[in-house]
Design a protein around this motif. Structure first.
Motif, mmCIF file in Angstrom:
data_model
loop_
_atom_site.group_PDB
_atom_site.id
_atom_site.type_symbol
_atom_site.label_atom_id
_atom_site.label_comp_id
_atom_site.label_asym_id
_atom_site.label_seq_id
_atom_site.Cartn_x
_atom_site.Cartn_y
_atom_site.Cartn_z
ATOM 1 N N GLU A 187 0.806 -1.216 0.000
ATOM 2 C CA GLU A 187 0.000 0.000 0.000
ATOM 3 C C GLU A 187 0.843 1.272 0.000
ATOM 4 N N ASP A 188 2.096 1.153 0.511
ATOM 5 C CA ASP A 188 2.922 2.359 0.666
ATOM 6 C C ASP A 188 4.036 2.461 -0.372
ATOM 7 N N TYR A 189 4.496 1.322 -0.867
ATOM 8 C CA TYR A 189 5.657 1.325 -1.756
ATOM 9 C C TYR A 189 5.419 0.442 -2.973
ATOM 10 N N LEU A 190 6.030 0.872 -4.067
ATOM 11 C CA LEU A 190 6.191 0.014 -5.238
ATOM 12 C C LEU A 190 7.637 -0.451 -5.252
ATOM 13 N N TYR A 191 7.883 -1.677 -5.627
ATOM 14 C CA TYR A 191 9.268 -2.136 -5.664
ATOM 15 C C TYR A 191 9.431 -3.259 -6.681
ATOM 16 N N ALA A 192 10.691 -3.453 -7.091
ATOM 17 C CA ALA A 192 11.041 -4.524 -8.019
ATOM 18 C C ALA A 192 12.322 -5.175 -7.514
ATOM 19 N N VAL A 193 12.419 -6.486 -7.678
ATOM 20 C CA VAL A 193 13.573 -7.252 -7.217
ATOM 21 C C VAL A 193 14.145 -8.039 -8.388
ATOM 22 N N SER A 194 15.458 -7.920 -8.594
ATOM 23 C CA SER A 194 16.160 -8.730 -9.592
ATOM 24 C C SER A 194 17.175 -9.606 -8.868
ATOM 25 N N THR A 195 17.290 -10.863 -9.275
ATOM 26 C CA THR A 195 18.131 -11.833 -8.564
ATOM 27 C C THR A 195 19.019 -12.595 -9.539
ATOM 28 N N GLN A 196 20.271 -12.839 -9.099
ATOM 29 C CA GLN A 196 21.208 -13.651 -9.886
ATOM 30 C C GLN A 196 22.311 -14.181 -8.961
ATOM 31 N N ASP A 197 22.529 -15.494 -8.991
ATOM 32 C CA ASP A 197 23.598 -16.122 -8.203
ATOM 33 C C ASP A 197 23.567 -15.706 -6.739
ATOM 34 N N ASP A 198 22.410 -15.819 -6.128
ATOM 35 C CA ASP A 198 22.208 -15.520 -4.702
ATOM 36 C C ASP A 198 22.262 -14.033 -4.367
ATOM 37 N N TRP A 199 22.561 -13.190 -5.357
ATOM 38 C CA TRP A 199 22.565 -11.746 -5.144
ATOM 39 C C TRP A 199 21.226 -11.152 -5.601
ATOM 40 N N SER A 200 20.730 -10.201 -4.861
ATOM 41 C CA SER A 200 19.466 -9.544 -5.201
ATOM 42 C C SER A 200 19.616 -8.041 -5.077
ATOM 43 N N ALA A 201 18.906 -7.361 -5.958
ATOM 44 C CA ALA A 201 18.845 -5.897 -5.883
ATOM 45 C C ALA A 201 17.385 -5.485 -5.833
ATOM 46 N N LEU A 202 17.024 -4.773 -4.786
ATOM 47 C CA LEU A 202 15.636 -4.296 -4.619
ATOM 48 C C LEU A 202 15.622 -2.787 -4.763
ATOM 49 N N VAL A 203 14.769 -2.314 -5.664
ATOM 50 C CA VAL A 203 14.585 -0.879 -5.849
ATOM 51 C C VAL A 203 13.136 -0.546 -5.500
ATOM 52 N N ALA A 204 12.935 0.411 -4.620
ATOM 53 C CA ALA A 204 11.585 0.768 -4.163
ATOM 54 C C ALA A 204 11.394 2.275 -4.230
ATOM 55 N N GLU A 205 10.108 2.663 -4.284
ATOM 56 C CA GLU A 205 9.766 4.072 -4.217
ATOM 57 C C GLU A 205 8.381 4.205 -3.620
#
Length: 529
Positions: free
Chosen positions: A204-222
């Protein structure tokens, strides 16, 4: 009542039709804006993941290159080589050389920035040990990610892993196997950690996207409010579409309402709901003044109790062809109402009016045949009344009436003298009864052009051997006049207006009990036959 209901439904439909498309377009605009922002966030998360991969790969390449060096460990040459690798590699902050697991030297000499406690370490599929978030004891140094294989450790500033340019209000978190490695400047660690562990992508408060590769993840939210700009942009061209659709819907509702409120539509509904009933106007034997029959007259009884005059709906019904199902309802009504009376008195009859279309096609005969089956009513007790206006196609009418005569029905010409073909075709028609129109009865003993016509009609009918019914009798003088000219039957308000079935049966019963024909006042109201 029905009109009010149609109007209310139309107003509600119009309001819904006007508002709903705009609401729908607003919803679509919001969903499109969300989709665009999610795509935007996915682009940034993939970019962040690519930056992580590049930074880590630089560290791995440094270790690989140093492992191939064969000089004296921790010699000036060795330290110089490590210093060059540190300076020339953007992601690397320090390189350590270990002997027997203990620090021997670094790219900066014999000391290391790693003084302090270590955190948990992971070993990846390629044999590298990775300490994803080592917190140096020196509070002035940011968290470090350590890559270790063999004798070498490469220290990477964890900030390098999140070092990408973000849009305003965006937050980035870097994770390894779910453990937070680093966050972008200004990001809220609790929010980032909560979002990465959440299974609800519709926060309800944030939009976010997660990309993952080889146990590493990057989450970008706004924050969800960041969508507003895209939403208003989408709405700017989607809303006019909604307004246009709403306008079309409202016009359609108006058109449908007009159709539903049209007399033809009302009549169709009335037919479907069987609102047409039969009233009966007595036919009196002028000699005995006994009721020997009745003319079945259709009445439109609305659900609110009001009665529509036949003058208002019969012309439209004939014009639109709706008179045919109305006639069918009249036939069924007559059989239902009068079956017992007709069975008890075989001299009693009921006259049914037939329209021009039915006279042309003969369709009504099948309806009559079906309705009379099992009723024990004699065909001769049913009079088929046809007006002169019904003989537009005389040849077809003659065929239909001959077929009706063959089936035992009696044929009456209604409103005689008002049509254009009466004298020309009367001898050709298989007629049993002639009904004198009210307009000629009204002229009896009056000084008018039509005052003498009634006597000529009577004479012509007598010559052709036809029974005669005079319509529209309203005064005893008219009855006496017609009786003097040996007219057989009379019909009019002098005796009774058209009555509902129950009242008509009471009329007959009262007449038999009294031994004479009861009479109704001519100002008694109702719709005259």
């Amino acid at each position: 009542m029905r009109k009010s209901r149609v109007i209310i439904v139309a107003i509600l439909s119009g309001l819904i039709g006007a508002v709903l498309p705009m609401i729908t377009m607003a919803y679509i605009s919001w969903e499109r804006a969300l989709a665009k922002e999610r795509t935007h966030l996915e682009t940034y998360s993939e970019r962040a993941l690519k930056n992580i991969s590049l930074s880590l790969q630089q560290g791995l390449n440094v270790i690989s290159d140093l492992e191939s060096w064969s000089g004296v460990p921790c010699s000036p040459e060795h330290i110089s080589l490590m210093q060059k690798a540190t300076v020339n590699t953007r992601a690397v902050e320090e390189i350590d050389y270990l002997e027997y697991g203990l620090l021997s030297c670094t790219s900066w000499g014999v000391t290391s920035i790693l003084s302090g406690s270590a955190t948990s370490t992971y070993t990846n599929a390629r044999g590298y040990k990775i300490n994803v978030r080592l917190i140096p004891s020196d509070q002035g140094i940011q968290p470090i990610t350590v890559i270790h294989r063999g004798a070498y450790k490469v220290l990477i500033n964890a900030g390098r892993l999140s070092d990408i340019i973000l849009d305003d209000r965006m937050q980035l978190g870097v994770f390894y196997q779910g453990q937070l490695v680093n966050i972008s400047q200004g990001a809220d660690e609790k929010t980032i950690s909560r979002l990465v562990s959440s299974q609800d992508r519709n926060n309800e408060d944030y939009l976010y996207a997660v990309s993952t590769q080889d146990d590493w993840s990057a989450l970008v939210a706004e924050p969800i409010k960041s969508v507003d700009t895209s939403f208003y942009s989408e709405l700017a061209w989607m809303l006019p579409i909604g307004i246009g659709i709403g306008f079309v819907v409202v016009l359609s509702v108006i058109r449908i309402m007009r159709i539903r409120l049209s007399p033809m539509a009302e009549m169709q509904i009335a037919i479907a709901q069987r609102e047409f009933t039969v009233h009966y106007q007595p036919i009196i034997d002028l000699e005995t003044e006994e009721c020997t029959g009745a003319e079945a007259l259709v009445r439109w009884l609305r659900p609110d109790g009001t009665v529509v005059s036949p003058d208002q709906f019969i012309p439209l019904a004939e014009e639109t062809g709706l008179i045919l199902p109305i006639t069918d309802q009249v036939i069924c009504g007559v059989v239902k109402d009068m079956a017992e009376t007709l069975r008890k008195d075989r001299n009693f009859h009921v006259a049914i009016n037939i329209c021009a279309d039915d006279l042309k096609s003969g369709r009504f005969l099948d309806t009559l045949d079906h309705a009379l089956k099992g009723s024990m009513i004699n065909s001769s007790q049913i009079w088929i009344e046809a007006t002169e206006r019904g003989f537009i196609d005389v040849e077809s009418a003659v065929i239909t009436l001959k077929r009706a005569r063959a089936l035992g029905f009696k044929i009456a010409i209604d409103d005689f003298g008002t049509g254009y073909s009466s004298l020309q075709y009367l001898e050709r028609l298989p007629v049993n009864v002639l009904k004198i129109d009210k307009s000629f009865v009204d002229a009896i003993d009056k000084f008018s052009a039509s005052s003498s016509v009634v006597t000529h009609i009577i004479a012509m009918a007598k010559k052709l051997g036809l029974e005669i019914v005079a319509e529209g009798i309203e005064s005893p003088h008219q009855a006496d006049y017609l009786r003097a000219y040996k007219v057989d039957y009379a019909q009019g308000w002098l005796y009774s207006k058209a009555l509902p079935a129950h009242d008509f049966l009471n009329f007959i019963s009262t007449q038999k009990t009294a031994g004479e024909s009861p009479r109704c006042d001519t100002d008694g109201g109702g719709v005259a036959g």
